[in-house]
Design an enzyme around this catalytic site. Sequence first.
Site, PDB file in Angstrom:
ATOM      1  N   ARG A  13      13.784   3.907  14.953  1.00 34.74           N
ATOM      2  CA  ARG A  13      13.346   3.855  13.561  1.00 34.74           C
ATOM      3  C   ARG A  13      11.866   3.475  13.437  1.00 34.74           C
ATOM      4  NH1 ARG A  13      16.371   1.707   8.073  1.00 34.74           N
ATOM      5  NH2 ARG A  13      14.592   2.207   6.728  1.00 34.74           N
ATOM      6  N   GLU A  54       3.599  11.433   3.850  1.00 36.53           N
ATOM      7  CA  GLU A  54       4.836  11.013   4.531  1.00 36.53           C
ATOM      8  C   GLU A  54       5.633  12.230   5.006  1.00 36.53           C
ATOM      9  OE1 GLU A  54       5.386   7.925   5.357  1.00 36.53           O
ATOM     10  OE2 GLU A  54       4.865   6.519   3.750  1.00 36.53           O
ATOM     11  N   GLU A  93      16.106  -0.894  13.063  1.00 35.45           N
ATOM     12  CA  GLU A  93      14.841  -0.710  13.767  1.00 35.45           C
ATOM     13  C   GLU A  93      14.775  -1.443  15.106  1.00 35.45           C
ATOM     14  OE1 GLU A  93      11.390  -0.139  11.150  1.00 35.45           O
ATOM     15  OE2 GLU A  93      10.215  -1.212  12.628  1.00 35.45           O
ATOM     16  N   HIS A  98      -1.193  -0.191   6.685  1.00 35.61           N
ATOM     17  CA  HIS A  98      -0.932  -1.456   5.989  1.00 35.61           C
ATOM     18  C   HIS A  98      -2.183  -2.340   6.007  1.00 35.61           C
ATOM     19  CE1 HIS A  98       3.738  -1.160   6.466  1.00 35.61           C
ATOM     20  NE2 HIS A  98       3.271  -0.428   5.485  1.00 35.61           N
ATOM     21  N   ARG A 133      23.810 -13.271  -3.503  1.00 40.20           N
ATOM     22  CA  ARG A 133      23.906 -12.956  -2.066  1.00 40.20           C
ATOM     23  C   ARG A 133      24.195 -11.483  -1.774  1.00 40.20           C
ATOM     24  NH1 ARG A 133      26.748 -18.046  -1.706  1.00 40.20           N
ATOM     25  NH2 ARG A 133      25.191 -19.628  -1.204  1.00 40.20           N
ATOM     26  N   HIS A 141       1.354   3.516  10.076  1.00 39.69           N
ATOM     27  CA  HIS A 141       1.571   2.452   9.101  1.00 39.69           C
ATOM     28  C   HIS A 141       0.910   1.133   9.467  1.00 39.69           C
ATOM     29  CE1 HIS A 141       4.299   5.307   7.367  1.00 39.69           C
ATOM     30  NE2 HIS A 141       4.743   4.471   6.453  1.00 39.69           N
TER      31      HIS A 141
HETATM   32  P1  NAD Z   1       4.547   3.869  -6.808  1.00 40.10           P
HETATM   33  O1  NAD Z   1       5.910   3.392  -6.859  1.00 40.10           O
HETATM   34  O2  NAD Z   1       3.441   2.936  -7.131  1.00 40.10           O
HETATM   35  O3  NAD Z   1       4.429   5.153  -7.735  1.00 40.10           O
HETATM   36  C1  NAD Z   1       3.196   5.811  -7.856  1.00 40.10           C
HETATM   37  C2  NAD Z   1       2.748   5.946  -9.331  1.00 40.10           C
HETATM   38  O4  NAD Z   1       3.439   7.038  -9.937  1.00 40.10           O
HETATM   39  C3  NAD Z   1       3.042   4.739 -10.190  1.00 40.10           C
HETATM   40  O5  NAD Z   1       1.992   4.565 -11.104  1.00 40.10           O
HETATM   41  C4  NAD Z   1       4.324   5.164 -10.915  1.00 40.10           C
HETATM   42  O6  NAD Z   1       4.509   4.488 -12.144  1.00 40.10           O
HETATM   43  C5  NAD Z   1       4.063   6.609 -11.151  1.00 40.10           C
HETATM   44  N1  NAD Z   1       5.234   7.457 -11.293  1.00 40.10           N
HETATM   45  C6  NAD Z   1       6.418   7.341 -10.654  1.00 40.10           C
HETATM   46  N2  NAD Z   1       7.173   8.402 -10.925  1.00 40.10           N
HETATM   47  C7  NAD Z   1       6.477   9.188 -11.788  1.00 40.10           C
HETATM   48  C8  NAD Z   1       6.735  10.426 -12.395  1.00 40.10           C
HETATM   49  N3  NAD Z   1       7.839  11.113 -12.145  1.00 40.10           N
HETATM   50  N4  NAD Z   1       5.813  10.932 -13.233  1.00 40.10           N
HETATM   51  C9  NAD Z   1       4.633  10.268 -13.444  1.00 40.10           C
HETATM   52  N5  NAD Z   1       4.325   9.107 -12.869  1.00 40.10           N
HETATM   53  C10 NAD Z   1       5.241   8.576 -12.027  1.00 40.10           C
HETATM   54  O7  NAD Z   1       4.187   4.462  -5.360  1.00 40.10           O
HETATM   55  P2  NAD Z   1       5.010   5.334  -4.319  1.00 40.10           P
HETATM   56  O8  NAD Z   1       3.994   6.130  -3.608  1.00 40.10           O
HETATM   57  O9  NAD Z   1       6.171   6.002  -4.928  1.00 40.10           O
HETATM   58  O10 NAD Z   1       5.596   4.222  -3.327  1.00 40.10           O
HETATM   59  C11 NAD Z   1       4.755   3.417  -2.560  1.00 40.10           C
HETATM   60  C12 NAD Z   1       5.492   2.162  -2.183  1.00 40.10           C
HETATM   61  O11 NAD Z   1       6.634   2.516  -1.393  1.00 40.10           O
HETATM   62  C13 NAD Z   1       4.682   1.188  -1.358  1.00 40.10           C
HETATM   63  O12 NAD Z   1       4.878  -0.107  -1.838  1.00 40.10           O
HETATM   64  C14 NAD Z   1       5.269   1.331   0.029  1.00 40.10           C
HETATM   65  O13 NAD Z   1       5.136   0.153   0.781  1.00 40.10           O
HETATM   66  C15 NAD Z   1       6.691   1.649  -0.273  1.00 40.10           C
HETATM   67  N6  NAD Z   1       7.397   2.362   0.802  1.00 40.10           N
HETATM   68  C16 NAD Z   1       8.608   1.888   1.174  1.00 40.10           C
HETATM   69  C17 NAD Z   1       9.332   2.555   2.135  1.00 40.10           C
HETATM   70  C18 NAD Z   1      10.705   2.067   2.504  1.00 40.10           C
HETATM   71  O14 NAD Z   1      11.272   2.574   3.472  1.00 40.10           O
HETATM   72  N7  NAD Z   1      11.276   1.149   1.766  1.00 40.10           N
HETATM   73  C19 NAD Z   1       8.816   3.706   2.740  1.00 40.10           C
HETATM   74  C20 NAD Z   1       7.567   4.170   2.336  1.00 40.10           C
HETATM   75  C21 NAD Z   1       6.865   3.486   1.344  1.00 40.10           C
HETATM   76  N1  GLY Z   2       9.508   3.938   6.040  1.00 43.83           N
HETATM   77  C1  GLY Z   2       9.888   3.430   7.312  1.00 43.83           C
HETATM   78  C2  GLY Z   2      11.336   3.181   7.454  1.00 43.83           C
HETATM   79  O1  GLY Z   2      12.099   3.390   6.541  1.00 43.83           O
HETATM   80  O2  GLY Z   2      11.769   2.751   8.473  1.00 43.83           O
END
Ligand code: NAD
Ligand code: GLY
Length: 365
Positions: A242, A186, A238, A253, A122, A249
């Site tokens: 936010r 971003e 949000e 998405h 939890r 997005h």
């Molecule tokens: P990712 O996590 O897939 O990473 C991109 C690629 O880079 C992967 O292949 C990873 O293994 C590789 N990688 C990571 N660090 C590395 C490094 N230092 N050197 C070499 N390779 C490396 O993608 P991302 O762009 O980091 O994240 C995208 C995800 O984040 C999506 O799922 C998206 O929905 C999510 N997201 C979440 C939020 C949030 O607020 N929680 C905000 C924006 C995006």
């Molecule tokens: N990436 C959108 C948020 O964190 O609200």
Amino acid sequence: MAGVKTLTVELGERSYPIHIGRGLLERADLYRPRIRGRQVLVVTNTTVAPLYLERVRNALEAEHEVESLVLPDGEEYKNLETLETIFDALLELRFNRRCTLAALGGGVVGDITGFAAACFLRGVDFVQLPTTLLAQVDSSVGGKTGINHPRGKNMIGAFHQPRLVIADTDTLNTLDDRQLAAGVAEVIKYGLIRDAAFFEWLEDHVEALLARDPEALAHAIEVSCRTKAAIVAEDEREAGTRALLNLGHTFGHAIETGMGYGNWLHGEAVAAGMVLAARLSERLGWLDAAGVERIVRLLQRARLPTEPPGEMGVEDFLSLMAVDKKVVDSGLRLVLLRRIGEAVLTQDFTPEQLTATLSEALAAA
Ligand code: NAD
Ligand code: GLY
């Protein structure tokens, strides 16, 4: 602290630091004050583990029992099955309520690990060790965690804040150019939603970012995290402001889901989505043509897509956008632009205006 820039996400007793700087993953002094119990599970993936896992283990092992779990790499693994493997590991290792999960990797590892931490027993502690530009400027901050469903991106999740974010900018040196550019999308978003001066700074420095100039990267990460931290402090769950962080997005998405997870990178889909938002804003008479052109030009210079995928049709977009989290009882809401530096969450558009914007962009794609 020497060589470290520290910002704080102000959330009362749940406030936490974001440390930004070079060589920080091995700094035991940064972890120590924020990890409460003895047990730590570092969750990472097959790409990041050989690069950085050892450094994190070395920093933690003096004071903690450190275990690690290496997930398969890819957006297509941000799902229930992978989540279950994290729970399996935690139960097998007999982790207790005082444990901490450490997410070492990009946004995929961060989102799924954070969600595992939100659910296990939890709710247990977690820390974010982001290693992509996208994760350092956005996903590691703010406590949105979750997984994808085949019918929609990020549709299952929880708000669960980390206790610490360490953005070690040296890790960006191993990131490939396409992933770096996806993070720049971003960064540009922050300029568009509420910082016209930062947008102008990006117009002057986008090539420096792509060339990994350390000063330019550090500045962009700091400004982005400062904006994100302020917005999260203002509206953690949000209720309003936010949502502006989701510029592009809802369209993005739809592209990620429609094209199959992992085919378009999240940042690429957001870039094309921001242009669609800009074009709809222009159609409403808000943003002028010169503003749209500046946005398209900057994204192109960042080597990001500015058109939606031609394989998708208007109906694909509309049905996928209908399951967006910003849909409320009264229908679809979108983040649109009054001007560069001012975004609004609105329903002030007609279905015809949305459809016309999509069909024109898809015809040009
Ligand atoms: P990712 O996590 O897939 O990473 C991109 C690629 O880079 C992967 O292949 C990873 O293994 C590789 N990688 C990571 N660090 C590395 C490094 N230092 N050197 C070499 N390779 C490396 O993608 P991302 O762009 O980091 O994240 C995208 C995800 O984040 C999506 O799922 C998206 O929905 C999510 N997201 C979440 C939020 C949030 O607020 N929680 C905000 C924006 C995006
Ligand atoms: N990436 C959108 C948020 O964190 O609200």
